[in-house]
Every structure is written in structure tokens, then in C-alpha cells.
Motif scaffolding. Structure first.
Motif, mmCIF file in Angstrom:
data_model
loop_
_atom_site.group_PDB
_atom_site.id
_atom_site.type_symbol
_atom_site.label_atom_id
_atom_site.label_comp_id
_atom_site.label_asym_id
_atom_site.label_seq_id
_atom_site.Cartn_x
_atom_site.Cartn_y
_atom_site.Cartn_z
ATOM 1 N N VAL A 59 6.739 -3.483 15.698
ATOM 2 C CA VAL A 59 7.381 -3.274 14.404
ATOM 3 C C VAL A 59 7.050 -1.869 13.902
ATOM 4 O O VAL A 59 5.964 -1.345 14.123
ATOM 5 N N ASP A 60 8.023 -1.253 13.230
ATOM 6 C CA ASP A 60 7.788 0.041 12.575
ATOM 7 C C ASP A 60 7.511 -0.216 11.099
ATOM 8 O O ASP A 60 8.332 -0.819 10.401
ATOM 9 N N ILE A 61 6.351 0.235 10.627
ATOM 10 C CA ILE A 61 5.879 -0.075 9.280
ATOM 11 C C ILE A 61 5.533 1.223 8.549
ATOM 12 O O ILE A 61 4.830 2.083 9.090
ATOM 13 N N ALA A 62 6.023 1.349 7.325
ATOM 14 C CA ALA A 62 5.633 2.461 6.459
ATOM 15 C C ALA A 62 4.896 1.878 5.255
ATOM 16 O O ALA A 62 5.436 1.031 4.545
ATOM 17 N N ILE A 63 3.661 2.325 5.050
ATOM 18 C CA ILE A 63 2.829 1.821 3.957
ATOM 19 C C ILE A 63 2.692 2.906 2.897
ATOM 20 O O ILE A 63 2.290 4.034 3.204
ATOM 21 N N ALA A 64 3.055 2.559 1.662
ATOM 22 C CA ALA A 64 2.914 3.494 0.542
ATOM 23 C C ALA A 64 1.853 2.946 -0.411
ATOM 24 O O ALA A 64 1.972 1.817 -0.901
ATOM 25 N N VAL A 65 0.818 3.734 -0.670
ATOM 26 C CA VAL A 65 -0.304 3.303 -1.508
ATOM 27 C C VAL A 65 -0.332 4.119 -2.796
ATOM 28 O O VAL A 65 -0.323 5.361 -2.766
ATOM 29 N N ASP A 66 -0.364 3.424 -3.916
ATOM 30 C CA ASP A 66 -0.466 4.055 -5.233
ATOM 31 C C ASP A 66 -1.872 4.639 -5.406
ATOM 32 O O ASP A 66 -2.872 3.937 -5.213
ATOM 33 N N ILE A 67 -1.939 5.941 -5.738
ATOM 34 C CA ILE A 67 -3.256 6.566 -5.948
ATOM 35 C C ILE A 67 -3.349 7.149 -7.365
ATOM 36 O O ILE A 67 -4.101 8.102 -7.618
ATOM 37 N N SER A 68 -2.595 6.555 -8.285
ATOM 38 C CA SER A 68 -2.667 7.006 -9.675
ATOM 39 C C SER A 68 -4.013 6.597 -10.286
ATOM 40 O O SER A 68 -4.745 5.774 -9.722
ATOM 41 N N GLU A 69 -4.323 7.149 -11.450
ATOM 42 C CA GLU A 69 -5.623 6.923 -12.086
ATOM 43 C C GLU A 69 -5.889 5.446 -12.357
ATOM 44 O O GLU A 69 -7.032 4.979 -12.296
ATOM 45 N N SER A 70 -4.832 4.671 -12.646
ATOM 46 C CA SER A 70 -5.036 3.254 -12.957
ATOM 47 C C SER A 70 -5.557 2.458 -11.766
ATOM 48 O O SER A 70 -6.122 1.370 -11.936
ATOM 49 N N MET A 71 -5.429 3.011 -10.554
ATOM 50 C CA MET A 71 -5.918 2.319 -9.353
ATOM 51 C C MET A 71 -7.448 2.372 -9.247
ATOM 52 O O MET A 71 -8.035 1.775 -8.343
#
Length: 328
Positions: A102-114
């Protein structure tokens, strides 16, 4: 097994086949129907011939009844020909293989609230730790990694270099993107951009965030349409406990997961986040198993040989006294 065997006509044998042209099997029902129509029309045209045959029946007895062998063998030959062109197949021995991963793209939120600590040690670190385990569980899958806050940054294109991926994941921090906000739509569009030109049907975008879309040039609705047009499944994970100091806004994430085969998950603690990645892992493995490729072996020639044999027998009998009875 030798083609000259009744084995090929056993119901168990016929039911065990995969038929490449299964829609042609309905022709089997039409074969006797056409022969019946032929008999009806010919009987109306040759009523006197029927009387002749009946007269012969008294003289030749049982032999006259054999006149039906000629059309019977011809009909059996046609039936075998239909079976042959329907292409009966069976998987070859030891031929089961899995398709590419499977081809997977992972996007992770790195904003201050994280950096909120309702997950331990905080939301971002919890996502990184579980993401690392998820990467370790992949075998042939290619993974791309995207970080986003008010803008997006690509840390890795699609790759199977899991060692480098885990290093990129470990380096995630809120300092990578200076623009504040949460550009979820842009993050999904970035994932789709990395997946749109890859072959196959197993393409997945995983969005991990705790907030609503507040930045970025691409609205989430537009990004979702892009994902749909390129056949990309969207899994979204809302990370954080409801009621914590940093509010978790699920509206956009739920909307994005509403596409074809999409999924929305809510990670309220580290254990829930672990279960979510386990579910995603299970979903993708199930889809990969359903896409198995088999090296199929054709068995049409058995029925083709039988068909030729029945045609030859019909032709031979037509030149004997049985053929004369039919023509009388």
C-alpha cells in the motif's frame, strides 16, 4: 489427469472452476432449446418422413431408436465447445502471491496545540511514538511523511526506507513550520499530490490533527474532492481529550473521512491511539489480502478435446445406416 476421463463432467469438478467467461455458460441452456426448435420445424415439414420412420421402427426395432445418437453427439459437442470458450480455470499450485504494498502518506499536525499534555508526554510525542510502531509494522508499503501547521513541509516522499522515516518522525517538532494555524486542507492536498501518480488502487492518506482548518490556501472540501478523483482513501485521527485546555475540533476531520472508504478515529489517550493505528494496520492488510493475484491454469483444452471427439462421432454415425434413417 488425462482429458479422456468422465472426471471433467462431475458436478464437483465443474463447480470447482473459476470461469473466465462465466457469462457464456448461459448458452448451455439454449443448446437443447435450439435443437428442440429444429425438431419441431423439421417435423412439420416432413410429416411423411415421420410415417416412414415409424414404419421402419417395426422392422428394425431398437436400431431405429439409435437414430437420435447423431443429434445427441452433435449437441454434446456443442455443449463441450461452450464449456471450452467459457475458459474453466484453477489456481496453479503454489501460485498465490500478494500484490505490491500500500502507498501511504501520513500528515502530522505540529501546531502549538499539539504540545497539550492530555496525552503522555504530549499529543505530538504520543503521535510520533505510535507512528513509529506503525512504520515498523509495514513490509512492502511505501510511506510519505508530511508535517503541517499554518503551512506544510514534506519530510519524505514515498519510500520503503523505514529507518529514515523513523528518523524524520523523531525530528518532528513545532519549530519546523513557523506559520501558525492548522492547514488541514493543504496537508491533505499535499498527501494526494504524492499519491496521485502511483500505480494500483491501494492509496491512503492519514491525517493526524487536533483542530479545525484555520489556515492554508486549499479548503478541506477541495482537498477531499482531489482525494476522491484520484481514488485516495482518507483516514483522519482527532487527537486529544474533549474538555482539555486545548479544544479538539472534530468537524473538519469528520468531514474529510466522509469520502469513499474513509474512516474517522478519535484518540482520547495513548491506548486509544495505539488501537487506532492497529485498526488502520488491519484495514490495510485486509485490503491487500483481497487483492491477491493467482497464477491461473486453463482447462479449456479438456473440453475442447471432448467436443472434437463428439463432433467426429456425430459425423461418423451420419455416414452409417443411422444417417440414412435420418434422411429417409
Amino acid at each position: 489427469m488425462n482429458w479422456f476421463s468422465p472426471y471433467w463432467f462431475y458436478p464437483k469438478t465443474l463447480l470447482s472452476f473459476y470461469w473466465a467467461n462465466v457469462y457464456l455458460l448461459w448458452l448451455l441452456g439454449l443448446v437443447p432449446f435450439f435443437f428442440f426448435l429444429k425438431w419441431v420445424f423439421s417435423s412439420h415439414r416432413k410429416q411423411t418422413l415421420l410415417l416412414s420412420v415409424e414404419g421402419l421402427a417395426g422392422k428394425r426395432g431398437l436400431l431405429v431408436k439409435f437414430r437420435f445418437l447423431v443429434p445427441l453427439f452433435f449437441m454434446m459437442g456443442v455443449g463441450c465447445l461452450v464449456l471450452a470458450i467459457a475458459r474453466p480455470q484453477l489456481p496453479g499450485s503454489g501460485s498465490e502471491n500478494f500484490t505490491e504494498g500500500v502507498d501511504i502518506a501520513i500528515a502530522v499536525d505540529i501546531s502549538e496545540s499539539m504540545l497539550a499534555r492530555d496525552l503522555q508526554p504530549n499529543r505530538l510525542e504520543a503521535a510520533k511514538n505510535i507512528g513509529r510502531r506503525f512504520i515498523e509494522g509495514r513490509i512492502n508499503d511505501r510511506i510519505a511523511l508530511v508535517a503541517f501547521a499554518g503551512e506544510t513541509v514534506t519530510l519524505s516522499p514515498l519510500t520503503t526506507d523505514y529507518v529514515s522515516l523513523k528518523e524524520y518522525l523523531a525530528d518532528l517538532s513545532t519549530d519546523l513550520v513557523k506559520t501558525s494555524g492548522t492547514a488541514i486542507g493543504t496537508a491533505l492536498a499535499s498527501c494526494v499530490n504524492k499519491l496521485r501518480d502511483v500505480p494500483g488502487k491501494s492509496r491512503v492518506a492519514i491525517i493526524i490533527s487536533d483542530g479545525d482548518n484555520t489556515a492554508g490556501a486549499i479548503p478541506p472540501e477541495t482537498a477531499l474532492e482531489l482525494a476522491r478523483s484520484f481514488g485516495v482513501r482518507v483516514y483522519t485521527i482527532a487527537i486529544g481529550k474533549p474538555g482539555s485546555d486545548e479544544v479538539v475540533d472534530e468537524k473538519t476531520l469528520r468531514m474529510l473521512a466522509g469520502g469513499p472508504e474513509g474512516r474517522f478515529f478519535q484518540a482520547t489517550d495513548n491506548t486509544a491511539l495505539t488501537r487506532i493505528f492497529d485498526q488502520i494496520d488491519h484495514l490495510e492488510k485486509s485490503l491487500a489480502e483481497s487483492a491477491r493475484v493467482y497464477d491461473m491454469t486453463d482447462y479449456y483444452y479438456q473440453y475442447l478435446n471432448w467436443g472434437i471427439l463428439f463432433f467426429l462421432m456425430s459425423l461418423f454415425l451420419r455416414f452409417t445406416f443411422l444417417g440414412n434413417l435420418l434422411e429417409d
